[in-house]
Design an enzyme around this catalytic site. Structure first.
Site, PDB file in Angstrom:
ATOM      1  N   ASP A   1       0.825  -1.208   0.000  1.00 14.05           N
ATOM      2  CA  ASP A   1       0.000   0.000   0.000  1.00 14.05           C
ATOM      3  C   ASP A   1       0.861   1.261   0.000  1.00 14.05           C
ATOM      4  O   ASP A   1       2.054   1.223   0.292  1.00 14.05           O
ATOM      5  CB  ASP A   1      -0.950   0.015   1.206  1.00 14.05           C
ATOM      6  CG  ASP A   1      -0.199   0.004   2.539  1.00 14.05           C
ATOM      7  OD1 ASP A   1       0.833  -0.688   2.636  1.00 14.05           O
ATOM      8  OD2 ASP A   1      -0.632   0.703   3.470  1.00 14.05           O
TER       9      ASP A   1
ATOM     10  N   GLU B   1       0.275  -1.178   5.746  1.00 20.25           N
ATOM     11  CA  GLU B   1       1.318  -0.639   6.637  1.00 20.25           C
ATOM     12  C   GLU B   1       1.042   0.812   6.980  1.00 20.25           C
ATOM     13  O   GLU B   1       1.259   1.247   8.102  1.00 20.25           O
ATOM     14  CB  GLU B   1       2.687  -0.765   5.959  1.00 20.25           C
ATOM     15  CG  GLU B   1       3.878  -0.470   6.888  1.00 20.25           C
ATOM     16  CD  GLU B   1       4.252   1.000   6.987  1.00 20.25           C
ATOM     17  OE1 GLU B   1       4.975   1.360   7.930  1.00 20.25           O
ATOM     18  OE2 GLU B   1       3.827   1.800   6.137  1.00 20.25           O
TER      19      GLU B   1
HETATM   20 ZN   LIG Z   1       6.608   2.475   4.070  1.00 24.40          ZN
END
Ligand SMILES: [Zn+2]
Length: 488
Positions: free
Chosen positions: A121, A188
């Site tokens: 992401d 994340e």
């Molecule tokens: Zn990162």
């Protein structure tokens, strides 16, 4: 009189000798490593694949209602299509719909595996800044010697770089002794709870315990950024914790024609000032000591004398580090006032006002300690202090060892591919997926193998994120070489 002078002279002499001996014993920890070319990489092909991945808008949104899954599925498909050798030789497990785990089985199952972490992401490109991008953030344009776009540094270059490394190694006939995992989380940027945490859970169920994980977090700082004045691969051995508190001031509201002297906004302002003036104490924590035990011997004579004699110069070093925001953040838990709210009408005094304060916690401290600190500094019963509800605190990570084979092999590999560079352990000031793998690996290291200079720092999560094509080729070589070196 003579006696006093003589005593002083003797004391001075002893001191000078001590300082001298300590400085002489403070020797370099850098091994003698010859630079190499590394594996042959088809950079043109790799760059095309990275560019195609940048075009996929795998954005993590703070609000899960805004989540769009399709780009993640397309990225997974792209990986399958562009890495045929990986698809054929590695075992792939999809975790929680969008995260990916690859296993490259080694020949010797006695050896503990190594696990490369990266995330699929990216953060969005801020709407108001779109016109400042030289090329649109999700265009993946290849121009001027760079690939441009969101994710080129953080963190698709690590996702695809590790895949390229494995693909090239398989193509060249390499089969590892040690099992290698590639673990790609999908959230994340919003905490990793649905991605990395689930992968780690799955790996624990399978009884997998890695020798180390290698994640993003630190980079090669170029000579302008490194305190040692030369290119320095900083390998993160720990990361700070994260907690956000809300301060709410309560007071009597009323009409602005007859104000009381202590309105909610005024009370809150006092508390904010007190917090900014009473920072958490600075300390030469374990991680920083480790950093300078590697960097110190590489620095100029004055710095070398100081770091070799911390018993004498400790407080001078701390005040020097406190002077710059980047180094101050290394030695204390930081306080950042980030939001403020209060008032609803120009002629009414509100009965309530609130401020949001974000702290990054030094290893060794905790979110509970931070809350106590805030209550103690404010010392006002009219202000309540609470953890914010939509974000759970993350405690600082444990500190991984800097005297292991894994650590020194990462450092040595960096030296092979970044000629003239030194390496040192460091503290990651932000958060990474690694905290989720603390119980499934002996050590967690955080290092993305590319060089950053002062001009590059603002690009991560900022405008005009880009990676130099040459640097991307080096990343691939680094990952491949690390696998080779760990196999010896
Ligand atoms: Zn990162």
């Amino acid at each position: 009189m003579k006696k006093i002078a003589l005593t002083l002279l003797v004391i001075t002499l002893i001191l000078v000798v001590c300082i001298g001996v300590n400085t002489l014993q403070f020797t370099s920890k850098q091994p003698n490593v010859a630079s190499i070319d590394g594996i042959e990489v088809n950079t043109a092909r790799a760059v095309q694949t990275l560019s195609a991945a940048i075009k996929l808008e795998t954005i993590s949104h703070q609000n899960s209602k805004d989540a769009v899954d399709q780009p993640f599925f397309e990225l997974a498909q792209l990986i399958s299509d562009r890495f045929p050798a990986v698809a054929q030789n590695l075992q792939k497990t999809v975790i929680n719909k969008k995260s990916l785990l690859y296993k490259w089985q080694g020949k010797n199952s006695q050896l503990k595996p190594i696990t490369f972490l990266a995330h699929l992401d990216v953060v969005p490109a801020e709407q108001g800044t779109l016109d400042q991008w030289k090329y649109p953030p999700f265009s993946g344009v290849i121009a001027e010697g760079f690939v441009w776009g969101r994710g080129t540094l953080d963190d698709k270059s690590s996702v695809l770089g590790t895949l390229e490394a494995v693909e090239h190694l398989i193509e060249s006939g390499f089969a590892p002794n040690r099992t290698v995992y590639l673990a790609f989380g999908h959230d994340e940027e919003i905490g990793g709870k649905q991605g990395a945490a689930k992968i780690a859970e799955y790996m624990a169920q399978q009884g997998i315990n890695s020798l180390f994980t290698l994640d993003e977090g630190m980079v090669v700082l170029n000579k302008q950024l490194s305190p040692a004045g030369k290119d320095t691969a900083i390998i993160g051995i720990a990361e700070k914790g994260y907690v956000t508190l809300r301060l709410t001031a309560h007071a009597e509201g009323g009409h602005s024609s007859m104000p009381t002297s202590t309105g909610a906004i005024g009370i809150l302002a006092g508390a904010i000032t007190a917090l900014e003036q009473n920072q958490r104490p600075s300390k030469f924590a374990d991680t920083v000591e480790e950093t300078f035990s590697f960097l110190g011997p590489e620095m100029g004579l004055v710095d070398r004398i100081m770091f070799a004699n911390q018993w004498l110069f400790g407080s001078a070093i701390i005040s020097a580090l406190e002077r710059k925001t980047s180094t101050a953040a290394m030695i204390r838990s930081t306080t950042a006032i980030t939001m403020i709210e209060g008032g609803f009408k120009e002629n009414a005094i509100p009965s309530q006002a609130s401020a949001t304060v974000n702290f990054r916690i030094l290893p060794g401290e905790s979110s509970a300690e931070i809350k106590k600190h805030v209550e103690r500094v404010i010392a006002n019963p009219a202000i309540s202090v609470d953890f914010i509800t939509n974000s759970t605190p993350t405690e600082p990570s444990k500190i991984s060892a800097a005297d292991t084979t894994g650590f020194s092999t990462i450092g040595r590999t960096a030296q092979q591919l970044f000629p003239g560079a030194i390496f040192a352990p460091g503290l990651v000031l932000a958060g990474t997926d690694s905290v989720n793998y603390q119980n499934s690996a002996e050590n967690n290291y955080r290092f993305a193998p590319y060089v950053l200079g002062p001009d590059d720092l603002g690009r991560i999560h900022g405008i005009n994120e880009r990676i130099r094509i040459e640097d991307y080729g080096l990343m691939i070589k680094f990952y491949a070489q690390l696998i080779i070196n760990m196999d010896e």
